[in-house]
Design an enzyme around this catalytic site. Structure first.
Site, short mmCIF file in Angstrom:
data_model
loop_
_atom_site.label_atom_id
_atom_site.label_comp_id
_atom_site.label_asym_id
_atom_site.label_seq_id
_atom_site.Cartn_x
_atom_site.Cartn_y
_atom_site.Cartn_z
N GLU A 83 0.83 -1.20 0.00
CA GLU A 83 0.00 0.00 0.00
C GLU A 83 0.87 1.27 0.00
OE1 GLU A 83 -4.36 -0.19 1.81
OE2 GLU A 83 -2.93 0.55 3.27
N HIS A 105 7.76 -26.79 -0.70
CA HIS A 105 7.11 -27.88 -1.43
C HIS A 105 6.01 -27.36 -2.34
CE1 HIS A 105 9.26 -30.95 0.97
NE2 HIS A 105 9.34 -29.92 1.80
N LYS A 139 -13.79 0.88 -4.38
CA LYS A 139 -14.89 1.31 -3.49
C LYS A 139 -15.97 2.02 -4.29
CE LYS A 139 -12.24 2.00 0.74
NZ LYS A 139 -11.65 3.02 1.60
O1 PA5 Z 1 -3.53 1.73 5.71
C1 PA5 Z 1 -4.66 2.16 5.52
O2 PA5 Z 1 -4.91 3.37 5.59
C2 PA5 Z 1 -5.81 1.23 5.20
O3 PA5 Z 1 -5.39 -0.09 5.10
C3 PA5 Z 1 -6.88 1.34 6.29
O4 PA5 Z 1 -6.32 0.96 7.51
C4 PA5 Z 1 -8.09 0.47 5.97
O5 PA5 Z 1 -8.61 0.80 4.72
C5 PA5 Z 1 -9.16 0.64 7.05
O6 PA5 Z 1 -9.54 1.98 7.15
P1 PA5 Z 1 -10.36 2.50 8.40
O7 PA5 Z 1 -9.53 2.35 9.61
O8 PA5 Z 1 -10.65 3.94 8.07
O9 PA5 Z 1 -11.63 1.67 8.49
#
Ligand code: PA5
Length: 442
Positions: free
Chosen positions: A283, A304, A418
């Site tokens: 990310e 394996h 989304k």
């Molecule tokens: O690293 C990030 O920002 C994302 O992985 C969020 O943690 C994830 O989308 C969850 O978001 P939220 O805490 O707003 O529900």
């Protein structure tokens, strides 16, 4: 002792001259991190979190964890991505994948997918059990945890009544904004804060990770202590600082054409930690059509399966091993009269001896097969070493991302699915997109 990086197996792939050539860029990046002048600099709160955290809240986390253990058989932790993976990673590292079989308090994770089956399974596990819920969402609007929370909130209210249910719901969310914060304030849930300047995937050392980890019975003081050690040893621009060397090696290999990093570990308890690492790096770096694809394997299991590809497939990858020098427990192989299986040559040897030699043999074979390898070494699997590992990987990710030339602290790409999902589900406000998308579905 802090985390070490053994980069000797890069010989023949990455030279000292390569490191020296990248060192000036690395120094610039470290200055940006120190001065807070890099892209995404409003999300670098993780940098000082091991020392600069809310001590009053930390004490409340411990008190809440004690209360959960006294009043519950099951804690359901609801969250996704950065609001989920860190807590589960640490609990499974410290407690093994069999944590729930051993622990008086079972910790189940919900809201990290949209499967009705998964939800039903957890609901079944909660039947007849004293239950508490920790809902974790920085935005408070993420669909997956919001859907799961609806279900568990109703379950708690039906079972205990609104007042008692409110005492069993712990909300970890934004300090002031968002649907979850408003609901928590109105309903009287105890709340914990995800600081404004800490992004989801960097939040394991906030209440996001600390409350479930403490409730699971682990020592969060030691976890923070480990992170403090790593912070004090690794927050500099020295080229042989393991953080900087790892970040530079990743970029040198990327510039040579490698596109995949595989995180490999010979401990099954590491499985979820590798998932946390994948989120952190995937990310953070996967943007602007750049970045290494983070993948992971657990050995010897995956020798394996994926072992064949790593040894002999497309040479697009390099491998980072995470090795723990001392096992938390060991097992000695017995001699067998008659040696029916030919294993008596291992008689009297420990499983860790076998495991270590399997690791050395694997590294040598993979290097021979053209895979550059590095080893991140920690002493053992315990709170302190895990705290160090967390900070080691967080800081290297920031340095590496800046070296790559991207903003390691945003995640614009996750919005696309989304929008499509909301449109297809008929969420008000997405009517136009819905019509266009429906035409495209094959
Ligand atoms: O690293 C990030 O920002 C994302 O992985 C969020 O943690 C994830 O989308 C969850 O978001 P939220 O805490 O707003 O529900």
């Amino acid at each position: 002792m802090a985390i070490r990086l053994n980069s000797a197996y890069l010989d023949g792939f990455v030279s000292e001259a390569d490191f020296e050539a990248m060192a000036p860029a690395m120094r610039e990046v470290c200055a940006k991190l120190a001065n807070g002048t890099g892209a995404g600099n409003d999300y670098i709160g993780w940098r000082d979190l091991p020392v600069d955290y809310d001590k009053e809240e930390f004490a409340r986390i411990k008190a809440a964890a004690r209360r959960i253990r006294e009043t519950s058989d099951v804690l359901v932790v609801i969250g996704i991505g950065g609001s989920y993976l860190g807590a589960r990673a640490v609990i499974e590292m410290l407690g093994s994948q069999f944590f729930n079989e051993f622990s008086p308090l079972k910790v189940y994770f919900a809201g990290n997918n949209i499967s009705g089956d998964y939800l039903n399974h957890i609901l079944k596990l909660c039947e007849g059990k004293r239950l508490s819920v920790n809902v974790v969402s920085k935005s408070g609007t993420t669909t997956e945890p919001a859907l799961a929370f609806r279900v568990f909130k109703k379950l708690l209210e039906d079972r205990y009544g609104k007042e008692e249910a409110a005492k069993r719901i712990y909300a970890t969310t934004d300090r002031a904004r968002g649907t979850l914060k408003s609901l928590a304030d109105a309903a009287g849930y105890e709340t914990f804060v995800i600081p404004d300047d800490v992004g989801g995937r960097y939040s394991v050392l906030t209440a996001v990770g600390l409350l479930p980890i403490a409730a699971a019975g682990f020592d969060i003081d030691k976890l923070m202590l480990g992170a403090q050690t790593a912070r004090s040893q690794f927050s500099n621009d020295l080229p042989d600082n393991p953080v900087n060397r790892y970040a530079m090696a990743r970029n040198i290999l990327y510039n040579q054409g490698k596109r995949v990093e595989t995180l490999s570990c010979f401990e099954p308890a590491f499985t979820l930690f590798a998932e946390w690492w994948k989120e952190l790096y995937g990310e953070s770096e996967g943007k602007d059509k750049k970045g290494l694809m983070p993948t992971s394997v657990i050995f010897s299991t995956d020798l394996h399966s994926m072992g064949q590809y790593i040894q002999d497939g497309s040479r697009v990858l390099f491998e980072t091993f995470v090795a723990f020098q001392n096992p938390a427990s060991d097992f000695t192989v017995a001699e067998e009269p008659g040696d029916f299986d030919g294993l008596n040559y291992l008689g009297g040897r420990t499983m860790s001896f076998v495991n270590k030699n399997a690791q050395s043999g694997t590294i040598l074979a993979h290097v021979e097969g053209g895979v550059p390898c590095m080893v991140v070494e920690a002493d053992r699997i315990d709170e302190q070493n895990i705290g160090e590992l967390i900070y080691f990987f967080e800081r290297s990710c920031a340095v590496s991302g800046y070296l790559l030339g991207i903003n390691p602290f945003n995640q614009p790409g996750v919005e696309s699915y989304k929008r499509n999902m909301f449109a297809l589900l008929g969420k008000p406000g997405f009517e136009k997109e819905r019509e266009q998308l429906i035409q495209k579905i094959k």
